[in-house]
Design an enzyme around this catalytic site. Sequence first.
Site, mmCIF file in Angstrom:
data_model
loop_
_atom_site.group_PDB
_atom_site.id
_atom_site.type_symbol
_atom_site.label_atom_id
_atom_site.label_comp_id
_atom_site.label_asym_id
_atom_site.label_seq_id
_atom_site.Cartn_x
_atom_site.Cartn_y
_atom_site.Cartn_z
ATOM 1 N N SER A 1 41.975 40.600 15.649
ATOM 2 C CA SER A 1 42.954 39.967 14.765
ATOM 3 C C SER A 1 43.315 38.597 15.319
ATOM 4 C CB SER A 1 44.220 40.821 14.698
ATOM 5 O OG SER A 1 44.920 40.737 15.931
ATOM 6 N N ASP A 2 43.868 37.751 14.463
ATOM 7 C CA ASP A 2 44.513 36.548 14.969
ATOM 8 C C ASP A 2 45.822 37.022 15.627
ATOM 9 O OD1 ASP A 2 45.145 33.955 15.589
ATOM 10 O OD2 ASP A 2 44.718 33.177 13.585
ATOM 11 N N TRP A 3 46.424 36.154 16.444
ATOM 12 C CA TRP A 3 47.569 36.592 17.243
ATOM 13 C C TRP A 3 48.754 36.982 16.345
ATOM 14 C CZ3 TRP A 3 43.448 36.224 19.573
ATOM 15 C CH2 TRP A 3 43.317 36.367 20.950
ATOM 16 N N TYR A 4 49.124 38.243 16.432
ATOM 17 C CA TYR A 4 50.173 38.834 15.608
ATOM 18 C C TYR A 4 49.785 38.868 14.126
ATOM 19 C CZ TYR A 4 52.719 37.915 19.913
ATOM 20 O OH TYR A 4 53.105 37.868 21.221
ATOM 21 N N GLY A 5 48.495 38.862 13.862
ATOM 22 C CA GLY A 5 48.035 38.857 12.473
ATOM 23 C C GLY A 5 47.913 40.246 11.862
#
Lengths: 321, 777
Positions: B257-261
Amino acid sequence: MQPFRLVNAQSDKQAVAFAGTCEVITYDSAQLNIFAAELSHCQPHWHEAPELVYVLKGALSLTVHQQEVTLNTGDLAYIGPDLIHALENQHQCALLTLQFSPQLGHDTHTLPAGFGHFRADTPVARQLVSQCFTLLERVLQPDAAFFALQACTYSLLVLLEEQLGQQPQIPAGTATDSREEMVIRQSIAYINEAFAEPLTIADLADRAYLSYSHFSRLFKKVSGYSPSDYLAMVRVNHAKPLLKSMQVPITDIAERAGFAEHRAMLAAFKKYCGVTPTEYRKQYYADFEWRADDERVTSTPNKPLALSSARKMMQASILNQ
Amino acid sequence: MNKSNKPCLSAMSIEDKVALLTGNGLWKTAHLPAHGIEPLTMTDGTYGVRYSPEQIDNDGNWSITDFLGVVNQHADDQTDKKGSEALFGHTLPATCFPNGSALACSWDNELVEQMGQALARECQALGVDILLGPGINIRRTPLSGRGYEYYSEDPLLSGELAASLINGLQGEGVGASLKHFACNNSEYRRTEMDSIVDERSLHEIYLSGFKRAIDKADPWTLMSSYNRLNGQQTSQHRGLLHDILREQWGYKGLVMSDWYGVKDRPASLLAGNDLAMPEVARDKSELLSAIESGEVSIDAIDTACMRMLELIERIGAARKQPRPVDMPAHHRLAQRIAEESIVLLKNTDDLLPLDTTHTHKIAVLGPAAHTPVIQGSGCATTVPSILDRPLDEIIDVAGDAADVTYSAGVADGATSSEQALLLASAQAEAADVAIVFINTAVGEDGENGDRQHLDVVASHAELLNAVASVQSNVVVVLMNSDAVVMPWLGQCKAVLETFFAGQGVGRAIANLLFGLKNPCGKLTVTVPNSLEETPAYLHYPGEALKHYYSEGIYVGYRYYDKRKMTPCFPFGYGLSYTSFEYRSIELVNDKLGTGESLQVDVTVANTGVRFGKEIIQLYLSFPGIELAQPPLALKAYAKVALKPGESKTVRLTVGADDFRAWHPALHDWIVEAGCYQVKVGPSSRELPLSAAVQVAGSDYRLPLKEDSSLVQVIKDEQAFQRVVTLVADKSGLDQAVITERLQAIAPELFCGLFIALTEFLNVPVSRPELLDALRSE
């Protein structure tokens, strides 16, 4: 930008005054001026008082009498009376400086002349460091005994006298005619103050009431530099910290340093620095440690160090040997 | 590989497995010494290695202030000392290479691969295993805040360059993370927005660059994006992450995932988002509960764990001993890429290169000459290892040949100042030529926010205007995130477009201005005349959190070409100090069978007096009968170096797959049979060479329904034959007669077939009978 003159913040015995000429150092009764600093740079200057510098850390280049010497951690250099010299930090350099009052010769003797470079880890350097350390400890004592201090100072001078006799000699800036010498000193002092103006050699000669050629010859004879070389060197030394700061456009730096145009700065840098001002600026930017430090370096050219910290640094390096 | 992993997997507890599928701190993966699993370290970004010692070495966590510090990081923090000290505490200096928008203009696969190798060496020296790039979202609107990181409005070029960067990185043992998958094409409310994209545009425009990069370079990881796509969070989009990525494309690597995505960890795991980054305690607990409740099967967990273990093994095998990095060599590479990427957009009267025999006095103006804008603002923002200031480099290159003056012409980098303007005008007037540096507002590009307009800083435009009123020889040097509008174009004779060209931009500009190098970059986006004419304008940025990609496949030049509009500068455009002649085109094969690729030999000559490089572009015009098509689509390119008078023949290849189009009714690719035009030239609007190729096309049957027209049915021979048989049955007429009459009447029948047969032709067929005849095999 003033020459390298710092006050021993620890002691109230200090007395440094700037008077008219290039640099006159005054002393208290102990006839010794001792201070430490993190060095940025110190443009060419000279003074009657000889000095001994000890590299506490880092490295610097010392220009003395038209030659450049690199001093590394633990090295010492002795700069005899009236030798023109300039200092430039190479890498996170800190210095302990001892300046000896000419009065230590009691009007009958001059202090050791010439220049000496003593590399770290040589027997001579060890002796000198040990003596400097003893002297520093004495100075740091709140009620240091006068004669003990004097004895220490003279012991150091004894070592230097012995060693300088054995070093290849550079002729000291001994002007035969003290009036002529004074004229050139005044001229140097003027350059040091007014380098940012569009000075020409003809102007300087006029100010000295000398012909252009006589002035040039005399300047060279007294200082070791031709007046145009000296002027360019002063301007280069002024430009260097500005280039490191990154804040000032290069064209403004040329102007502030007194170069009529950037081309003159380019030529002077090639001569005195070996690289173009653009390359010089980038070299420092590429030094990450230095860059992280740049705020400090630009706000004060040379940051004073407490003598007690100098003592600690010195002690550590003696123990390491 | 699998053999060695399996025992490990069977020995792991559920908790271990969940830990393995979640980040460990901000930039690492799980450390499970009991299973011999060492953590992987990853870091941003797309054009430089952003290494934070606090966050990586000390396993520091991301406090809210750090986080805001990065996301709101402005590029001028890097060059302007204000705030730089705070920044040095954050990341180590690294080579800041040209950003995607600049790099792509090199159109040079080999050079991009070299940049990938250099990035890998810098990663390895720091112990970084995965670099979070490249990012190749299509530059659909020039307003997009992260357009500076991405390559192009064209998917083929994006995919080719990404493949080169990935091959460079991974060849040196550092994993890539191809991102952001998918349809994160603007930053406006990027974690909330839902990109509504039709199926064909999705496959042909927004996904095909990813597919190409995966086919050519097999990135070890791929990163899902922050947005929703057609209603679903991409990190939880099984259609995207499984059906398309895994089943259609056969991707075997890891999806992170993208960061905190990740918004719903169990859903993201089930969709195929293997790794959730960074470490979020809630992600772990929710995944554990979901496993316990049976919502997430152990099989699904094991599949994701296997991908993690394979990645760890892959990286372990590729990892090289950290060596000291030759930073000066990387700086020279950054300079060279900048030189190859800067685009000469205008050069009236051959003002450039500056001729120092006649140009004695040069006025350099604009704040960016001293403080260049070398990069955008966001998670990719890199602390440069060295910085070439254009002014310093101009002085260095000019040497004794010319006198150079400088003034900013504005106050504080962007504020109008009458006094500064007067000084600048005076300097410009006194000079033989004025070089004016203008840029877009620093920090307006960036993450989670787009630009509001396409203008350069207003005070810079004022400066140019003032200079132009006293000096006729004006060169503009542009530093901008993505395309800008150029209402000021008439006020200058020459324009060098640098985009954000990294730490070597100053030297590159100086070398190009004085002709030590010859410009050879070409645009990878269309430069518009106005924001309002850009393809995505009408529905940007969407409303009610839905963003309709209403221009469909007509993105970038495809839109301008289709509407026969003339942009300010077309896609693929860029000038040189020399001239090139496109001499001949020859098709190696002018008839293509199914699955065959096309080979084209193109001969180009340097007809000028300087060494130069030319980017040869090949476009296809599709028959466009079954599916509507843009007039041109880029299908191949090559960069060729030519000495004066030299000519070279270059072979360009168009792959069989590049003749495909996505049919939304079939939900599949087709190749339309027919005549394709092959057009070759120096830009999308100048294609002097052309040839035609006959393509056999693929077999496909379109679905027919009871209301399909007879004309459509006749196109499908089998279905038509069954209809004829059915009608013959019901009417008792001869099949040949029926065939002839139906063909003759077909164009007149405006109703669907069922109504036509029953009402107009009085054939008593039932619905089921007709549907049976129309069925596909």
